[in-house]
Design an enzyme around this catalytic site. Structure first.
Site, short mmCIF file in Angstrom:
data_model
loop_
_atom_site.label_atom_id
_atom_site.label_comp_id
_atom_site.label_asym_id
_atom_site.label_seq_id
_atom_site.Cartn_x
_atom_site.Cartn_y
_atom_site.Cartn_z
N HIS A 161 36.48 51.71 44.23
CA HIS A 161 37.19 50.45 44.01
C HIS A 161 36.24 49.30 43.64
O HIS A 161 36.47 48.57 42.66
CB HIS A 161 37.99 50.10 45.26
N SER A 204 44.36 44.10 42.29
CA SER A 204 42.91 44.29 42.41
C SER A 204 42.24 44.31 41.05
O SER A 204 41.11 43.85 40.90
CB SER A 204 42.60 45.62 43.11
N ASP A 208 33.85 43.71 48.16
CA ASP A 208 34.68 44.88 47.97
C ASP A 208 34.08 46.07 48.72
O ASP A 208 33.51 45.89 49.80
CB ASP A 208 34.82 45.17 46.47
#
Length: 757
Positions: free
Chosen positions: A204, A542, A142
């Site tokens: 994220h 996600s 990620d």
């Protein structure tokens, strides 16, 4: 909107040309050369590397050499075409740029699915064991990680597992001391530019990692919203982070380098909340996600990927290789509500996250976009109703609450909201089903989203009254919201673009308004005058993906000898299809969800009691490659476990892919003529037991299972059954059902879809 269609056409052509040039610029002339398994001879690989290095010096960016062979390098198209013809080369393709598919969720899974599973039946799956430190390792590919988060504290963890061969890379803002017995590894991939540290500056990767395996953190919230204990799916897991994504996206060459490292490092599960856009998925030998995950799966690593955010369009699901566990997104039983009080005392429950400070009384003018249209002849009443910023009269916008619709597709909701705020509005009521379904954060600006039905009521009030008034209250979080789960509108849908004879997505998991850890230096999500938050709320597949990654890690810790396909089977066959109202799960649009929406259903939290599992072995994946057109020479290069006598069938049966031993069944091009599909199940619970079958089938489709019961003994752990499908010629385009085996304690359900096309 006069002249707009010509302008749009011109803009489309211009943007298309710009996009083509951008794509060329994005790969920087970088090509990926894939040469298959590292178990094959390395001589061709070494020759190509030596030749290229002698000719172009620093051309090579990555050298893949642990579990598979290949490299990424700066090449001209001619050089790439020449290399593609060299011995040992499987494929050569431009370096693609993939995109991210942007704690109460675990409690919801636990209590929602508890009605279907009785933990007394098996002590093997113990809820409390998920908090016990283990040696299971989840690798997260990620945007990196924020190591200071409490979610990654190593208190209570023993020594780093001896199997771990990874590293903690240093950079200007990251030291080896940032790793610990919980966060045991951190890598980043600087080749190609844009990434210079394992540290996460976008949030994220931190959010994803804590959702999968974060420690329990008490009193977690986003400025008081969603207050409670935040925890990951398997808090006892160790974490290794691989930063493959930067500001420009996630380069395929970095993803393959991370796969190559992670396999060698010793991870047990890999979690990837990223992928291509719908409709642009390359074939499997040109897809970094499919290539890397195949080699990981071959080495016993479970690979979990997000399904994509291009729903609800058909055939929008990505990451569809059969060796990948593909996850769709659903809601949980929490709603973020921002009440709108009208001048006549009517209260409409809106959504979204706002920390506005308007007064509770409806003293502010509520102006419908169409009533404050500007004087420009370029914009019409439709533009004003949809609050195209330049279509409105700025003087009338200033100091008022503006009521906007969202039927226009030329401008995004974000553009409209930002434009109205710049014009001086003090609040916005935004009419949009999609915006109401996903709780976006608007900071201290008073915004409330409403669905179209509620929007009609507010519009009617604004039109009917001479001086309409309203106010928007700050958001509150409401739990035990019904119905839940609901399949999110953005969640990508099946059938698979690659083959309709493989059902994707596999399962759904919470992916709407999920609270998880966040970098505490982020000024973007920080409210003025307050400290940065330690947690933030995001939506997307996600967020769904790491829920399943954590679940897979928990199963692996309790069943260390289980294969990736056994873990996937346990997750799929124990999924639920009912919501917290004990009715069928629906989509965001109110229709009953189908396997194209959520695969086998909503994942169940522990305790998982699979009873039977479907083992999909590497040879099944190789036969799948045969059936989609790969030749034997290519397959020999790809696989490290190819049996000596393996051969592709000269005349594959029409339903060869349907016959892969997968936990679900998909049949396409069905004309009613009899089709037979075989499945083999393995008993993993009891020694002597009898399972009996039940079938859910739509009208017009005859489904027969033989035998109707499976008798397992100590000596007979594996048994095969056959499903016979026959139609009456009056079938719909897509026909859904399920086959369920039960022995009174365990319920093993496999969905099926039979399609006429």
């Amino acid at each position: 909107m006069k002249g707009l269609y010509f302008l749009c056409s011109l803009m489309f052509v211009t943007c298309l040309l710009a996009e083509i040039k951008a794509d060329e610029a994005d790969n920087d002339g970088v090509y990926i050369v894939y040469m298959g398994s590292a178990a094959t001879t390395r001589s061709n690989h070494n020759l190509l590397l030596t030749s290229l290095t002698e000719r172009k010096g620093n051309a090579i960016l990555h050298n893949y050499q642990n579990s598979f062979l290949g490299f990424a390098a700066h090449l001209t198209k001619k050089e790439a075409d020449d290399i593609a013809r060299k011995p040992g080369v499987v494929s050569v393709f431009p370096d693609p740029v993939l995109q991210l598919h942007t704690t109460r969720s675990w409690d919801f899974l636990k209590y929602h699915t508890g009605v279907e599973f009785d933990s007394r039946h098996s002590a093997k799956y113990n809820v409390s064991s998920s908090h016990t430190a283990s040696d299971t390792i989840i690798g997260i590919m990620d945007t990196g990680i924020w190591p200071e988060s409490e979610s990654f504290n190593d208190e209570g963890f023993g020594p780093i597992p001896s199997k771990w061969k990874g590293t903690c890379m240093k950079s200007d803002d990251f030291t080896t001391a940032n790793c610990n017995r919980k966060l045991i590894g951190a890598r980043y991939y600087a080749a190609g530019g844009g990434i210079n540290s394992p540290r996460d500056h976008s949030g994220h990767g931190t959010h994803v990692a804590s959702t999968a395996a974060g420690n329990t953190v008490q009193n977690a919230s986003y400025y008081g919203l969603a207050m409670g204990s935040a925890k990951g799916g398997f808090p006892g897991s160790r974490i290794a982070t691989y930063r493959v994504c930067g500001a420009r996206g996630c380069k395929g060459s970095n993803i393959l380098a991370a796969f190559d490292d992670a396999i060698e490092d010793g991870v047990d599960v890999l979690s990837l909340s990223l992928g291509s856009s719908a409709g642009y998925g390359p074939n499997f030998q040109r897809d970094p996600m499919a290539i890397g995950s195949f080699h990981a799966t071959e080495k016993g690593i479970t690979v979990v990927c997000s399904a994509g955010n291009d729903g609800p369009r058909r055939r929008s699901v990505v990451n569809v290789a059969p060796w990948i566990l593909t996850v769709a997104a659903s809601s949980i039983d929490r709603d973020f509500q921002a009440d709108i009080t009208l001048g006549d005392k009517t209260v409409v429950k809106g959504g979204g996250i706002n920390f506005g400070e308007l007064k509770k009384s409806p003293i502010y003018s509520l102006l419908y976009g169409i009533s404050i249209k500007g004087n420009s002849s370029f914009y019409d009443e439709i533009d004003a109703r949809n609050c195209i910023p330049r279509a409105l009269n700025q003087e009338k916008v200033k100091g008022n609450i503006i009521l906007c619709e969202n039927e226009d597709r030329l401008y995004s909701a974000k553009q409209k909201l930002a434009g109205i705020k710049r014009l001086g509005a003090i609040g916005i009521v935004f009419v949009s089903d999609n915006a109401r379904a996903v709780a976006s954060s608007y900071g201290s600006f008073a915004v409330a989203t409403v669905n179209r039905n509620d929007g009609k009521k507010i519009i009617s009030y604004a039109k009917k009254h001479r001086n309409p008034k309203a106010t928007i209250l700050p958001t509150v979080s409401v739990t035990q919201y019904k119905p839940a789960p609901v399949v999110a509108y953005f969640s990508a849908r099946g059938p698979s673009f690659a083959t309709k004879d493989l059902l994707k997505p596999d399962v759904a998991a919470p992916g709407v308004a999920i609270l998880a850890s966040w970098p505490d230096n982020d000024s973007v999500v920080k409210l003025a005058g307050k400290n940065p938050p330690h947690f933030y709320i995001l939506s997307g597949t996600s967020m769904a993906c790491p829920h399943v990654s954590g679940l897979a890690a928990m199963i692996k810790s309790q069943n260390p000898n289980w294969s990736p396909s056994a873990i996937r089977s346990a997750i799929m066959t124990t999924a639920t299809q009912t919501n917290n109202m004990r009715k069928p799960i629906t989509t965001n649009f109110g229709s009953t969800a189908t396997p194209y929406d959520f695969g086998a259903g909503e994942v169940a939290s522990s305790p998982l009691q699979p009873g039977l599992i479907y083992e999909t072995e590497t040879i099944h994946y190789l036969q799948f490659l045969c059936n989609i057109g790969y030749n034997l020479d290519t397959i020999k290069r790809i696989s490290s476990t190819l049996p000596p006598n393996f051969a592709c069938p000269s005349n594959p049966r029409e339903n060869s892919i349907s016959n892969m031993n997968y936990p679900s069944i998909a049949i396409s091009k069905f004309n009613g003529t009899e089709r037979r599909v075989d499945r083999t199940v393995t008993n993993v619970e009891d020694s002597d037991t009898i399972y009996r079958v039940s079938v859910e089938a739509p009208n017009g489709l005859e489904v027969k299972v033989t035998p109707k019961k499976l008798e397992f003994t100590e000596d007979k752990k594996k048994l095969t059954y056959q499903v016979i499908f026959k139609g009456d010629g009056k079938l719909k385009e897509d026909n859904f059902g399920a086959i369920t085996w039960s022995n009174g304690k365990h319920r093993v359900r496999s969905p099926f879809v039979v399609s006429r096309k």
